[in-house]
Design a protein around this motif. Structure first.
Motif, PDB file in Angstrom:
ATOM      1  N   VAL A  59       0.871  -0.975  -0.008  1.00 57.49           N
ATOM      2  CA  VAL A  59       0.114  -0.186   0.071  1.00 57.49           C
ATOM      3  C   VAL A  59       0.878   1.281  -0.078  1.00 57.49           C
ATOM      4  O   VAL A  59       0.553   2.310  -0.629  1.00 57.49           O
ATOM      5  CB  VAL A  59      -0.963   0.012   1.173  1.00 57.49           C
ATOM      6  N   THR A  60       1.983   1.324   0.789  1.00 55.24           N
ATOM      7  CA  THR A  60       2.899   2.285   0.768  1.00 55.24           C
ATOM      8  C   THR A  60       3.802   2.527  -0.465  1.00 55.24           C
ATOM      9  O   THR A  60       4.039   3.258  -1.338  1.00 55.24           O
ATOM     10  CB  THR A  60       3.805   2.306   2.016  1.00 55.24           C
ATOM     11  N   SER A  61       4.472   0.962  -0.908  1.00 57.26           N
ATOM     12  CA  SER A  61       5.410   0.953  -1.868  1.00 57.26           C
ATOM     13  C   SER A  61       4.902   1.480  -3.329  1.00 57.26           C
ATOM     14  O   SER A  61       5.395   1.977  -4.176  1.00 57.26           O
ATOM     15  CB  SER A  61       5.918  -0.380  -1.991  1.00 57.26           C
ATOM     16  N   ALA A  62       3.437   0.809  -3.476  1.00 59.17           N
ATOM     17  CA  ALA A  62       2.853   1.088  -4.801  1.00 59.17           C
ATOM     18  C   ALA A  62       2.607   2.754  -4.736  1.00 59.17           C
ATOM     19  O   ALA A  62       2.782   3.123  -5.949  1.00 59.17           O
ATOM     20  CB  ALA A  62       1.522   0.620  -4.897  1.00 59.17           C
ATOM     21  N   TYR A  63       2.351   3.295  -3.699  1.00 62.27           N
ATOM     22  CA  TYR A  63       2.206   4.826  -3.741  1.00 62.27           C
ATOM     23  C   TYR A  63       3.605   5.563  -4.270  1.00 62.27           C
ATOM     24  O   TYR A  63       3.713   6.554  -5.020  1.00 62.27           O
ATOM     25  CB  TYR A  63       1.749   5.354  -2.316  1.00 62.27           C
ATOM     26  N   LEU A  64       4.645   5.019  -3.357  1.00 61.58           N
ATOM     27  CA  LEU A  64       5.848   5.657  -3.524  1.00 61.58           C
ATOM     28  C   LEU A  64       6.322   5.480  -5.004  1.00 61.58           C
ATOM     29  O   LEU A  64       7.068   6.256  -5.688  1.00 61.58           O
ATOM     30  CB  LEU A  64       6.791   5.037  -2.677  1.00 61.58           C
ATOM     31  N   LEU A  65       6.182   4.148  -5.803  1.00 63.63           N
ATOM     32  CA  LEU A  65       6.888   3.897  -7.190  1.00 63.63           C
ATOM     33  C   LEU A  65       5.888   4.724  -8.120  1.00 63.63           C
ATOM     34  O   LEU A  65       6.397   5.313  -9.123  1.00 63.63           O
ATOM     35  CB  LEU A  65       6.724   2.487  -7.365  1.00 63.63           C
ATOM     36  N   ALA A  66       4.493   4.956  -7.815  1.00 62.03           N
ATOM     37  CA  ALA A  66       3.620   5.630  -8.747  1.00 62.03           C
ATOM     38  C   ALA A  66       3.954   7.157  -8.548  1.00 62.03           C
ATOM     39  O   ALA A  66       3.483   7.967  -9.616  1.00 62.03           O
ATOM     40  CB  ALA A  66       2.234   5.137  -8.718  1.00 62.03           C
ATOM     41  N   TYR A  67       4.610   7.372  -7.628  1.00 56.47           N
ATOM     42  CA  TYR A  67       5.002   8.923  -7.497  1.00 56.47           C
ATOM     43  C   TYR A  67       6.166   9.135  -8.083  1.00 56.47           C
ATOM     44  O   TYR A  67       6.482  10.289  -8.640  1.00 56.47           O
ATOM     45  CB  TYR A  67       4.734   9.192  -5.862  1.00 56.47           C
ATOM     46  N   ALA A  68       7.064   8.314  -7.864  1.00 60.02           N
ATOM     47  CA  ALA A  68       8.506   8.669  -8.044  1.00 60.02           C
ATOM     48  C   ALA A  68       8.680   8.557  -9.538  1.00 60.02           C
ATOM     49  O   ALA A  68       9.493   9.323 -10.173  1.00 60.02           O
ATOM     50  CB  ALA A  68       9.514   7.610  -7.456  1.00 60.02           C
ATOM     51  N   VAL A  69       8.132   7.576 -10.349  1.00 59.31           N
ATOM     52  CA  VAL A  69       8.514   7.419 -11.753  1.00 59.31           C
ATOM     53  C   VAL A  69       7.882   8.501 -12.725  1.00 59.31           C
ATOM     54  O   VAL A  69       8.662   8.956 -13.521  1.00 59.31           O
ATOM     55  CB  VAL A  69       7.823   5.931 -12.225  1.00 59.31           C
ATOM     56  N   PRO A  70       6.672   8.823 -12.701  1.00 64.19           N
ATOM     57  CA  PRO A  70       6.157   9.752 -13.293  1.00 64.19           C
ATOM     58  C   PRO A  70       6.672  11.160 -13.256  1.00 64.19           C
ATOM     59  O   PRO A  70       6.663  12.126 -14.187  1.00 64.19           O
ATOM     60  CB  PRO A  70       4.749   9.731 -13.320  1.00 64.19           C
ATOM     61  N   VAL A  71       7.177  11.607 -11.891  1.00 62.99           N
ATOM     62  CA  VAL A  71       7.584  12.581 -11.813  1.00 62.99           C
ATOM     63  C   VAL A  71       8.597  13.258 -12.504  1.00 62.99           C
ATOM     64  O   VAL A  71       8.830  14.396 -12.623  1.00 62.99           O
ATOM     65  CB  VAL A  71       7.874  12.868  -9.879  1.00 62.99           C
ATOM     66  N   LEU A  72       9.341  12.387 -13.415  1.00 66.10           N
ATOM     67  CA  LEU A  72      10.597  12.964 -14.257  1.00 66.10           C
ATOM     68  C   LEU A  72       9.865  13.524 -15.328  1.00 66.10           C
ATOM     69  O   LEU A  72      10.517  14.361 -15.980  1.00 66.10           O
ATOM     70  CB  LEU A  72      11.151  11.669 -14.595  1.00 66.10           C
ATOM     71  N   ILE A  73       8.516  13.221 -15.873  1.00 67.79           N
ATOM     72  CA  ILE A  73       8.111  13.856 -17.077  1.00 67.79           C
ATOM     73  C   ILE A  73       7.152  14.925 -16.600  1.00 67.79           C
ATOM     74  O   ILE A  73       6.771  15.796 -17.301  1.00 67.79           O
ATOM     75  CB  ILE A  73       7.605  13.011 -17.791  1.00 67.79           C
ATOM     76  N   THR A  74       6.433  14.836 -15.436  1.00 67.54           N
ATOM     77  CA  THR A  74       5.484  15.932 -15.137  1.00 67.54           C
ATOM     78  C   THR A  74       5.880  17.104 -14.874  1.00 67.54           C
ATOM     79  O   THR A  74       5.199  18.230 -14.912  1.00 67.54           O
ATOM     80  CB  THR A  74       4.719  15.216 -13.901  1.00 67.54           C
ATOM     81  N   GLY A  75       7.181  17.250 -14.606  1.00 69.39           N
ATOM     82  CA  GLY A  75       7.789  18.538 -14.461  1.00 69.39           C
ATOM     83  C   GLY A  75       7.870  19.356 -15.963  1.00 69.39           C
ATOM     84  O   GLY A  75       7.786  20.412 -16.218  1.00 69.39           O
ATOM     85  N   ARG A  76       8.223  18.341 -17.134  1.00 73.25           N
ATOM     86  CA  ARG A  76       8.098  18.770 -18.378  1.00 73.25           C
ATOM     87  C   ARG A  76       6.607  19.456 -18.636  1.00 73.25           C
ATOM     88  O   ARG A  76       6.400  20.222 -19.439  1.00 73.25           O
ATOM     89  CB  ARG A  76       8.623  17.908 -19.287  1.00 73.25           C
ATOM     90  N   LEU A  77       5.793  18.398 -18.390  1.00 75.90           N
ATOM     91  CA  LEU A  77       4.384  18.756 -18.723  1.00 75.90           C
ATOM     92  C   LEU A  77       3.992  20.219 -18.216  1.00 75.90           C
ATOM     93  O   LEU A  77       3.145  20.946 -18.474  1.00 75.90           O
ATOM     94  CB  LEU A  77       3.380  17.722 -18.251  1.00 75.90           C
ATOM     95  N   GLY A  78       4.627  20.295 -16.902  1.00 78.14           N
ATOM     96  CA  GLY A  78       4.159  21.678 -16.410  1.00 78.14           C
ATOM     97  C   GLY A  78       4.879  22.963 -17.360  1.00 78.14           C
ATOM     98  O   GLY A  78       4.288  23.765 -17.426  1.00 78.14           O
ATOM     99  N   ASP A  79       6.019  22.704 -17.691  1.00 78.49           N
ATOM    100  CA  ASP A  79       6.604  23.700 -18.648  1.00 78.49           C
ATOM    101  C   ASP A  79       5.596  23.831 -19.822  1.00 78.49           C
ATOM    102  O   ASP A  79       5.726  25.038 -20.190  1.00 78.49           O
ATOM    103  CB  ASP A  79       8.055  23.387 -18.992  1.00 78.49           C
ATOM    104  N   ARG A  80       5.430  22.829 -20.512  1.00 77.87           N
ATOM    105  CA  ARG A  80       4.672  22.805 -21.617  1.00 77.87           C
ATOM    106  C   ARG A  80       3.085  23.457 -21.526  1.00 77.87           C
ATOM    107  O   ARG A  80       2.801  24.087 -22.344  1.00 77.87           O
ATOM    108  CB  ARG A  80       4.652  21.365 -22.122  1.00 77.87           C
ATOM    109  N   PHE A  81       2.353  22.804 -20.467  1.00 80.45           N
ATOM    110  CA  PHE A  81       0.932  23.326 -20.529  1.00 80.45           C
ATOM    111  C   PHE A  81       0.731  24.068 -19.259  1.00 80.45           C
ATOM    112  O   PHE A  81      -0.605  24.388 -19.014  1.00 80.45           O
ATOM    113  CB  PHE A  81       0.180  21.885 -20.173  1.00 80.45           C
ATOM    114  N   GLY A  82       1.825  24.757 -18.719  1.00 85.16           N
ATOM    115  CA  GLY A  82       1.616  25.573 -17.363  1.00 85.16           C
ATOM    116  C   GLY A  82       1.644  24.741 -16.067  1.00 85.16           C
ATOM    117  O   GLY A  82       0.864  23.896 -16.015  1.00 85.16           O
ATOM    118  N   PRO A  83       2.541  25.226 -15.147  1.00 85.12           N
ATOM    119  CA  PRO A  83       2.728  24.475 -13.953  1.00 85.12           C
ATOM    120  C   PRO A  83       1.248  24.707 -13.006  1.00 85.12           C
ATOM    121  O   PRO A  83       0.819  23.752 -12.346  1.00 85.12           O
ATOM    122  CB  PRO A  83       3.801  25.246 -13.246  1.00 85.12           C
TER     123      PRO A  83
END
Length: 504
Positions: A59-83
């Motif tokens: 329950v904790t590990s699934a949250y941490l993994l789903a949090y950690a991996v996409p965060v590499l691209i969501t910063g770029r998505l914020g640059d592209r579509f607005g933070p």
């Protein structure tokens, strides 16, 4: 390349940085609490959903993994579509997933809901650092990062305390239900207070996302399952596969000439590289140390979940009290001084804490060590965040914040997996079989005959975070003087101006 740093004149007059920061920190605080809040609710979830301990760990590990991996691209998505847009979408996803978590009636659905929760968190987090970098001038960014960093530190400490209160009073579902009103308030505050910023076009490295996600899953899955399956062939194969895929990911990032997920040129800045390693070590520690402390408090001392969680209160209080003080010094003092002292105090505090984990250990000894721990951590969260981003050009703000937050989350994932392995090993070394260990969901306090070896095993396990903190200390001693801080700004009030170290 000239550094593109915002000045007071370049920030639009209608932008109010501090109210915007407050709105961002509310959502950020909420999602970080959910990285630790589940630990104290583990017994209740086991009993109510008829699950085993390993499933609840996921329950904790699934949250941490789903949090950690996409965060590499969501910063770029914020640059592209607005933070601001990404922040609001992420907050909405997180809030709705929290409601789903509370309403679920099976462990499988709870894990799935936590995955969705982690995805929402990954969309929200990098936008906070990106907005701070873009709306605060460099000479005031340290104070802003002090609040942001203190939010991160306090949230990880408050999580178990808040969880204990909610579980004891209302039930485990309320550790998730509480997010719903907070999320709604945070949404409307962000709508009103967070400015819309200029966007930048990006290409998206979906192959990089896939490789990093698969590699992290195999690595963490293998580490976390290793102690359960006695490091058999498929566990080792999973770890090796994770390492190989992550190596392929790094190779792909080096060869991708368009726009890689992790621009390796970020690491050409020494301070950014060191900050990433150091925050990973700190996050590893903050996540790992909670497990032996909570097990010791409940199984040896016989504390309730709430009383066990209250042992962390001095640490949270000191972090909050000292955050403004650290913020004032973050923009004036060389980062190696603040972080070096912070790592040294934190390592000493956890070592002293390990000595207090005895069957007859006095509560005030634990509280004193926790107070010292809060002092040390207060000197780490904000200075590391400020130093990581201070030298980055504005066009790299989204990518830099994404990498930094991903690194922090990877440290947390590895910390939770590694401490579980070490606890299992030390219990075996002290002659405790699986039956003698007792599950936290069925036993409130261990029999007197096994409390001493169990305490010693927990004490031994606490030395892992100490070792990791020593590595963090050695790394921050290599920090350089941030580019915008002059020798005069570095010198204490009333002292002679000292020359600054040269930048490479």
């Amino acid at each position: 390349m000239a550094q593109q740093t915002p000045t007071r004149d370049s920030i639009p007059a209608d932008v109010r940085p501090w109210p915007a920061l407050f709105a961002l920190c509310l959502g950020f605080f909420m999602i970080l609490i959910d990285t630790t809040i589940v630990s104290v609710a583990t017994p209740a979830i086991i009993a109510d959903l008829h699950a085993d301990v390993n499933s609840v760990v996921w329950v904790t590990s699934a949250y941490l993994l789903a949090y950690a991996v996409p965060v590499l691209i969501t910063g770029r998505l914020g640059d592209r579509f607005g933070p601001k847009n990404l922040y609001l979408i992420g907050l909405t996803v997180f809030t709705l997933a929290s409601l789903w978590c509370g309403l679920t009636n099976s462990i499988g659905m709870l894990i799935l809901a936590r995955v969705v929760q982690g995805i929402g968190a990954s969309m929200l987090t990098p936008q906070t650092m990106s907005v701070i970098t873009r709306i605060f001038p460099a000479d005031r960014r340290g104070q802003a990062m002090a609040l942001w960093g203190a939010t991160a530190g306090v949230a990880m400490l408050v999580g178990p305390v808040l969880g204990g209160i909610l579980v004891d009073a209302l039930g485990w579902e309320w550790i998730f239900f509480i997010n719903v009103p907070v999320g709604v308030i945070g949404f409307f505050l962000a709508m009103r207070l967070v400015p819309r910023l200029e966007t930048h076009s990006h290409r998206f490295d979906w192959l990089g996302v896939g490789l990093s996600g698969v590699g992290m899953f195999f690595l963490v899955y293998g580490i976390q399952q290793g102690h359960k399956y006695h490091w058999n062939g498929w566990v080792v194969a999973s770890i090796v596969a994770g390492i190989v895929v992550l190596a392929a990911f790094i190779l792909w990032q080096a060869r991708n000439r368009r726009e890689p997920l992790v621009p390796l040129q970020l690491f050409a800045d020494r301070n950014f590289s060191i900050s990433n390693f150091a925050i990973s070590a700190l996050s590893f520690t903050a996540t790992a140390m909670g497990f032996p402390i909570m097990l010791y408090a409940q199984l040896v001392r016989g504390d309730t979940p709430l009383r066990a969680a209250l042992l962390l209160v001095p640490m949270a209080i000191m972090t909050m009290v000292l955050a403004p003080v650290v913020g004032r010094f973050t923009d004036r003092v060389h980062p190696r001084v603040l972080t070096g002292v912070g790592f040294a105090i934190t390592a000493l505090a956890i070592y002293l804490l390990s000595l207090t984990l005895t069957p007859d250990g006095a509560a005030w000894h634990i509280l004193a060590a926790m107070t010292l721990l809060g002092i040390g951590m207060a000197g780490l969260w904000a200075p590391l965040a400020a130093t990581a981003t201070r030298n980055l050009p504005m066009r790299m703000a989204g990518a830099g914040s994404g990498v930094y937050n991903a690194t922090r989350q990877v440290g947390a994932v590895l910390g939770s997996a590694a401490i579980a392995v070490l606890i299992d090993s030390r219990l075996s070394a002290h002659g405790l079989s699986g039956g003698a260990r007792a599950e936290t969901g069925t036993v409130q306090q261990l029999p007197a005959i096994v409390r001493d070896p169990f305490s010693q095993a927990m004490s031994d396990a606490m030395l892992l975070p100490v070792a990791v903190l020593v590595l963090g200390l050695l790394s921050v001693l290599l920090f350089q003087l941030p580019r915008h801080l002059s020798p005069r700004e570095q010198a204490p009030a009333g002292s002679a101006e000292a020359p600054a170290p040269a930048l490479d």
